[in-house]
Every structure is written in structure tokens, then in C-alpha cells.
Design a protein around this motif. Structure first.
Motif, PDB file in Angstrom:
ATOM      1  N   ASP B   9       0.809  -1.228   0.000  1.00 37.19           N
ATOM      2  CA  ASP B   9       0.000   0.000   0.000  1.00 37.19           C
ATOM      3  C   ASP B   9       0.837   1.271   0.000  1.00 37.19           C
ATOM      4  OD1 ASP B   9      -2.114  -1.717   2.366  1.00 37.19           O
ATOM      5  OD2 ASP B   9      -2.295  -1.612   0.181  1.00 37.19           O
ATOM      6  N   PHE B  10       2.127   1.155   0.325  1.00 40.84           N
ATOM      7  CA  PHE B  10       2.951   2.359   0.451  1.00 40.84           C
ATOM      8  C   PHE B  10       4.203   2.274  -0.412  1.00 40.84           C
ATOM      9  CE2 PHE B  10       4.130   6.257   2.276  1.00 40.84           C
ATOM     10  CZ  PHE B  10       5.413   6.210   2.792  1.00 40.84           C
ATOM     11  N   SER B  11       5.136   1.433  -0.004  1.00 37.32           N
ATOM     12  CA  SER B  11       6.353   1.277  -0.792  1.00 37.32           C
ATOM     13  C   SER B  11       7.137   0.060  -0.324  1.00 37.32           C
ATOM     14  CB  SER B  11       7.254   2.521  -0.659  1.00 37.32           C
ATOM     15  OG  SER B  11       8.506   2.298  -1.285  1.00 37.32           O
ATOM     16  N   ARG B  12       7.808  -0.622  -1.255  1.00 38.70           N
ATOM     17  CA  ARG B  12       8.717  -1.707  -0.860  1.00 38.70           C
ATOM     18  C   ARG B  12      10.060  -1.160  -0.394  1.00 38.70           C
ATOM     19  NH1 ARG B  12      10.485  -5.987  -4.206  1.00 38.70           N
ATOM     20  NH2 ARG B  12      11.062  -6.862  -2.206  1.00 38.70           N
ATOM     21  N   PHE B  13      10.241   0.158  -0.614  1.00 37.98           N
ATOM     22  CA  PHE B  13      11.510   0.776  -0.205  1.00 37.98           C
ATOM     23  C   PHE B  13      11.234   2.052   0.592  1.00 37.98           C
ATOM     24  CE2 PHE B  13      13.981  -2.102  -2.717  1.00 37.98           C
ATOM     25  CZ  PHE B  13      13.200  -2.399  -3.816  1.00 37.98           C
ATOM     26  N   PRO B  14      10.569   1.946   1.726  1.00 37.64           N
ATOM     27  CA  PRO B  14      10.325   3.141   2.534  1.00 37.64           C
ATOM     28  C   PRO B  14      11.658   3.647   3.059  1.00 37.64           C
ATOM     29  CG  PRO B  14       9.766   1.169   3.782  1.00 37.64           C
ATOM     30  CD  PRO B  14      10.148   0.710   2.401  1.00 37.64           C
ATOM     31  N   ALA B  15      11.793   4.959   3.085  1.00 39.89           N
ATOM     32  CA  ALA B  15      13.089   5.499   3.524  1.00 39.89           C
ATOM     33  C   ALA B  15      12.914   6.930   3.984  1.00 39.89           C
ATOM     34  CB  ALA B  15      14.105   5.427   2.398  1.00 39.89           C
ATOM     35  N   GLY B  16      13.657   7.285   5.004  1.00 35.28           N
ATOM     36  CA  GLY B  16      13.665   8.669   5.457  1.00 35.28           C
ATOM     37  C   GLY B  16      12.696   8.927   6.572  1.00 35.28           C
ATOM     38  N   SER B  25       8.701   8.605   3.114  1.00 37.35           N
ATOM     39  CA  SER B  25       9.235   8.819   4.457  1.00 37.35           C
ATOM     40  C   SER B  25       8.274   8.326   5.536  1.00 37.35           C
ATOM     41  CB  SER B  25       9.511  10.305   4.676  1.00 37.35           C
ATOM     42  OG  SER B  25       8.267  11.013   4.671  1.00 37.35           O
ATOM     43  N   GLY B  26       8.804   8.237   6.744  1.00 38.34           N
ATOM     44  CA  GLY B  26       7.987   7.853   7.887  1.00 38.34           C
ATOM     45  C   GLY B  26       6.894   8.867   8.154  1.00 38.34           C
ATOM     46  N   GLY B  55      14.697   1.555   7.902  1.00 38.63           N
ATOM     47  CA  GLY B  55      15.590   2.344   8.729  1.00 38.63           C
ATOM     48  C   GLY B  55      14.870   2.655  10.030  1.00 38.63           C
ATOM     49  N   SER B  56      15.615   2.735  11.105  1.00 35.98           N
ATOM     50  CA  SER B  56      15.000   3.032  12.395  1.00 35.98           C
ATOM     51  C   SER B  56      14.355   4.411  12.389  1.00 35.98           C
ATOM     52  CB  SER B  56      16.054   2.951  13.509  1.00 35.98           C
ATOM     53  OG  SER B  56      16.521   1.631  13.651  1.00 35.98           O
ATOM     54  N   SER B  57      14.923   5.334  11.613  1.00 36.48           N
ATOM     55  CA  SER B  57      14.348   6.677  11.564  1.00 36.48           C
ATOM     56  C   SER B  57      12.950   6.650  10.951  1.00 36.48           C
ATOM     57  CB  SER B  57      15.267   7.623  10.791  1.00 36.48           C
ATOM     58  OG  SER B  57      15.614   7.045   9.560  1.00 36.48           O
ATOM     59  N   PHE B  58      12.743   5.817   9.925  1.00 35.53           N
ATOM     60  CA  PHE B  58      11.412   5.671   9.331  1.00 35.53           C
ATOM     61  C   PHE B  58      10.430   5.135  10.367  1.00 35.53           C
ATOM     62  CE2 PHE B  58       8.275   4.858   6.038  1.00 35.53           C
ATOM     63  CZ  PHE B  58       7.557   3.788   6.562  1.00 35.53           C
ATOM     64  N   LEU B  59      10.829   4.055  11.036  1.00 40.08           N
ATOM     65  CA  LEU B  59       9.942   3.402  11.995  1.00 40.08           C
ATOM     66  C   LEU B  59       9.589   4.335  13.158  1.00 40.08           C
ATOM     67  CD1 LEU B  59      11.668  -0.116  12.180  1.00 40.08           C
ATOM     68  CD2 LEU B  59       9.586   0.474  10.931  1.00 40.08           C
ATOM     69  N   GLU B  60      10.584   5.040  13.649  1.00 38.60           N
ATOM     70  CA  GLU B  60      10.344   5.911  14.799  1.00 38.60           C
ATOM     71  C   GLU B  60       9.417   7.064  14.428  1.00 38.60           C
ATOM     72  OE1 GLU B  60      10.869   9.051  16.214  1.00 38.60           O
ATOM     73  OE2 GLU B  60      10.090   8.183  18.085  1.00 38.60           O
TER      74      GLU B  60
END
Lengths: 164, 103
Positions: B9-16, B25-26, B55-60
Motif C-alpha cells: 500500500d505504500f512502498s517496498r523501499f520506505p526510507a527517510g 518517508s515515515g 531504517g530506524s528513523s522511518f519506523l520511529e
């Protein structure tokens, strides 16, 4: 006329022969079971050792590339052959999934350590286009190396726990 | 209940972390997929599988950020947001961000 003691002696003799026969088979089967289990245990130990060694190589490669990534500035200033964000995130993803499968297969639990390793590499200004190059003594680089070592050490101690 | 697959639904490569870091991005995930349903009282189940990596930054920013923005208490976090993955470490990490951000 056969005496009571003669037939008793015969039964005892037959009984001892049966015990000897069955005992021999019990020894053979028991020996086979023991050898098989021992052999299986050795195979599982070798398999786990090989998998852990493979993971350690990957962890060290990610650490090396993460340190190089943070020592180069972001964006246009980065040399073309410098490790990039996408590689680090994908490599950490593959490592994490592999360790998750290892936990299910062989009960090796390094969940907390892989979280810390991922955080050390991909938190902070990891994504920032303004990220500046860091020096060797930077705390971020230190944290990456410490968390990599911690993950490796924990893998080793899990191996020792499973195969003392 | 709303099921969301980040990969599909969003991206296979979420980043940022922030909008300024890139198109997946998150912050973008949080604003587009999490905020409104939770405001409406919907339970959200987020599937983290199928993505190359996080990336942890995305998740946070996505998960810690929604809890901070909506000022959710821990009990509400458990009620509204469920995270699923075959990778236990991702669930553990996301849960820790949400609980740390909880009011």
C-alpha cells in the motif's frame, strides 16, 4: 524318568539363551540409537556453527560499510563508490530476517541485539541530505562498532548455550 | 479494522524520516495511513513484511510519531495499533517506539 530338577534346568537354560539373544539385540539397537543421536547432534552443531559464521561475516560487512557511509558526506559530495543508504537498509533487512529464521529453527535469540545494531546504523541523521562526514572518533561510529560486536558476541554465547 | 501492508500500500523501499528526506518517508506514511483512521477510532493492523528493509528513523517517525501527535496513552496504543511481521525484531522495535512516545 525325568526329574523335576532336569526340566527346571532345561527351562533355566532356555530362559538364559533367550535373555542372551534379546540382550544382544538390545545392545545392537541401543548402540545404533546412541550413535545416530550423537551423529545428529554433531550435524546440528556443525550446521548452526556454519550459519552463525555466515551471519558474523555479514555483520562485519555491514559495520564496515556503515562506518564508511558516515565518514562520507551526504548528497552530491559523496564519492560514487561510497556505500549508500539503500544498500545498508537492504543488508540490515536481510540480516534481520535471517536471524529471525534462525530463532525459529534453532532457538537462537538475538532480537534485542539486532534492534540495537539497526538503530545504531539507521537512526539520527542517517537519511538526512545535510549529513556531514564524521571523524573516526565520532560517537556514532563508536556506537555502530559496539553494537556490531555485541551482536556477534551474543550469537557466540547463544551457540555456547545450545551446544555447550 | 483496517489492514495496511507497507509493501503493497505504500512502498517496498520506505526510507527517510521527514517529507524532505524523500517520497516514502515515515512522516508521509504516518500522515497518509495512520492519523485519520486512529482519530476515527479504527483499529489498524500494519503488516511490515515484504519490504527490503527499514531504517530506524522511518519506523520511529511513523509509529512513535503518530503516538506523539495524537497524544495516545499506552492502553490506546494497544487498542488502536497492531503491528505484524515474521521478523520479530521489527515488531519489538516498533512497539518500543510507540510505548516510549505514549503519554
Amino acid at each position: 524318568m525325568p526329574s523335576y530338577s532336569d526340566s527346571t534346568f532345561e527351562w533355566i537354560k532356555v530362559g538364559l539363551q533367550a535373555v542372551g539373544y534379546l540382550g544382544g539385540w538390545a545392545l545392537i539397537v541401543g548402540g545404533w540409537v546412541f550413535t545416530s543421536r550423537d551423529s545428529l547432534k554433531r550435524e546440528r552443531r556443525k550446521e548452526l556453527r556454519a550459519r552463525i559464521d555466515g551471519f558474523i561475516e555479514v555483520i562485519e560487512e555491514i559495520e564496515k560499510n556503515a562506518l564508511a557511509y558516515y565518514k562520507t558526506p551526504a548528497g552530491a559530495d559523496a564519492p560514487s563508490d561510497s556505500p549508500n543508504q539503500a544498500w545498508l537498509v537492504s543488508a540490515l533487512g536481510r540480516l534481520s530476517r535471517g536471524l529471525s529464521r534462525l530463532k525459529k529453527a534453532q532457538n537462537v535469540n538475538v532480537v534485542a541485539q539486532i534492534v540495537r545494531f539497526r538503530q545504531s546504523v539507521t537512526s539520527g541523521d542517517f537519511d538526512s541530505k545535510e549529513r556531514l562526514a564524521r571523524k573516526d572518533t565520532d560517537p556514532v561510529l563508536h556506537k555502530i562498532s559496539v553494537s556490531a560486536l555485541e551482536l556477534i558476541e551474543h550469537l557466540e554465547s547463544e551457540y555456547d548455550r545450545i551446544h555447550p | 479494522m483496517i489492514m495496511i501492508s507497507i509493501a503493497k500500500d505504500f512502498s517496498r523501499f520506505p526510507a527517510g524520516r521527514f517529507f524532505s528526506d524523500g517520497p516514502y518517508s515515515g512522516e508521509k506514511f504516518r500522515e497518509e495511513f495512520l492519523i485519520e483512521p486512529i482519530k476515527k477510532g479504527e483499529e489498524i493492523v500494519v503488516d511490515l513484511d515484504g519490504v527490503a528493509g527499514y531504517g530506524s528513523s522511518f519506523l520511529e517517525e511513523a509509529f512513535g510519531g503518530v503516538v506523539r501527535k495524537l497524544k495516545l496513552a499506552r492502553a490506546k496504543v494497544d487498542e488502536f495499533i497492531k503491528v505484524r511481521s515474521t521478523d520479530e525484531s521489527l515488531v519489538a522495535e516498533v512497539t518500543s517506539y510507540m510505548y516510549e512516545a505514549a503519554a
